[in-house]
Enzyme design. Sequence first.
Site, short mmCIF file in Angstrom:
data_model
loop_
_atom_site.label_atom_id
_atom_site.label_comp_id
_atom_site.label_asym_id
_atom_site.label_seq_id
_atom_site.Cartn_x
_atom_site.Cartn_y
_atom_site.Cartn_z
N TYR A 104 0.94 -1.21 -0.02
CA TYR A 104 -0.23 -0.01 -0.03
C TYR A 104 0.77 1.12 -0.04
O TYR A 104 0.62 2.23 -0.49
CB TYR A 104 -0.82 0.10 1.20
CG TYR A 104 -2.02 -1.11 1.29
CD1 TYR A 104 -3.19 -1.10 0.56
CD2 TYR A 104 -1.68 -2.42 1.81
CE1 TYR A 104 -4.12 -1.88 0.60
CE2 TYR A 104 -2.50 -3.33 1.72
CZ TYR A 104 -3.62 -3.03 1.13
OH TYR A 104 -4.55 -4.42 0.89
N ARG A 118 -2.86 4.67 3.83
CA ARG A 118 -4.01 4.25 4.72
C ARG A 118 -5.20 4.59 3.66
O ARG A 118 -6.14 3.79 3.59
CB ARG A 118 -4.16 5.01 5.94
CG ARG A 118 -5.40 4.61 6.87
CD ARG A 118 -5.22 2.95 6.92
NE ARG A 118 -6.27 2.47 7.88
CZ ARG A 118 -7.61 2.02 7.43
NH1 ARG A 118 -7.60 2.12 6.15
NH2 ARG A 118 -8.25 1.59 8.27
N ASN A 127 -12.52 -0.40 -5.79
CA ASN A 127 -11.99 -0.72 -7.32
C ASN A 127 -13.40 -1.37 -7.64
O ASN A 127 -13.75 -2.45 -7.09
CB ASN A 127 -11.00 -1.84 -7.08
CG ASN A 127 -10.71 -2.47 -8.28
OD1 ASN A 127 -11.19 -1.76 -9.42
ND2 ASN A 127 -10.23 -3.84 -8.21
N CYS A 135 -6.15 -5.67 -7.78
CA CYS A 135 -6.07 -4.96 -6.27
C CYS A 135 -5.66 -6.14 -5.44
O CYS A 135 -5.12 -5.80 -4.21
CB CYS A 135 -7.34 -4.31 -5.71
SG CYS A 135 -8.94 -5.33 -5.95
N HIS A 136 -5.98 -7.20 -5.81
CA HIS A 136 -5.40 -8.46 -5.02
C HIS A 136 -3.69 -8.54 -4.53
O HIS A 136 -3.14 -9.19 -3.87
CB HIS A 136 -5.85 -9.85 -5.50
CG HIS A 136 -5.40 -10.35 -6.96
ND1 HIS A 136 -6.29 -9.53 -8.05
CD2 HIS A 136 -4.57 -11.15 -7.17
CE1 HIS A 136 -5.77 -10.26 -9.08
NE2 HIS A 136 -4.72 -10.76 -8.87
N SER A 141 3.25 -3.95 3.80
CA SER A 141 4.79 -3.64 3.51
C SER A 141 5.52 -4.54 4.53
O SER A 141 6.57 -4.82 4.12
CB SER A 141 5.17 -2.20 4.05
OG SER A 141 4.51 -2.06 5.29
N GLU A 162 -0.82 -17.33 -8.88
CA GLU A 162 -0.03 -16.54 -9.81
C GLU A 162 1.39 -16.74 -9.58
O GLU A 162 2.54 -16.18 -10.08
CB GLU A 162 -0.22 -14.78 -9.59
CG GLU A 162 -1.58 -14.48 -10.10
CD GLU A 162 -1.86 -13.23 -9.99
OE1 GLU A 162 -0.85 -12.29 -9.75
OE2 GLU A 162 -2.99 -12.60 -10.32
#
Length: 164
Positions: A104, A118, A127, A135-136, A141, A162
């Site tokens: 993020y 945030r 989304n 967005c997945h 972090s 993936e």
Amino acid sequence: MEVSIHPCSFGHVLIGSETGRLMAVELGNDVDECYRNFINRWAKVNKEVSSRTDHRIVDQVLQAVETGVVDPALQVSLYAGGTWFQTKVWEAIKTIQPGSTMSYKDIAVEIQRPDSFRAVGTACGANPIAIIVPCHRVVRSDGSEGGYRWGPEIKRKLLAREQI
DNA sequence: AATACAGAATCCA
DNA sequence: TGGATTCTGTATT
């Protein structure tokens, strides 16, 4: 917008398109849930909904949902109903390649607002185009997965398939 | 006007 | 190692 709902391996998927471009992809366990999600998300935008189907786009989206491979010819529109900030976030997310992830915080830096990580989380949840706008692939972090609007299990599945 | 979120860096014990 | 504090954009109350 032309809207149709189809069964898929995640339950059901709603596909919305207009003038040959993909506008909306919603997930849900059943037809009702899909449609409710869709209505909530687009409540602010005054759009006419028809049941006509753009078969080409539906085929492309279903393939992407089932295999994770997105046809590069698929035209996607991010510019309907989102704020400027959200649009920037979605644009950044769309550039994340399959098999890789961003935090993020990374997204926040990318859109020149490094302290808004945030708010990036909130924008991800808004989304309108599930899976196609990946967005997945946005994670925390510290390495943990973070949340997902359609349920953490789906996020995990998408990431797992993936892995290179 | 205040709160709640799909996060993260920092301070202090 | 773990809790409180601060920051941010939007929707909801």
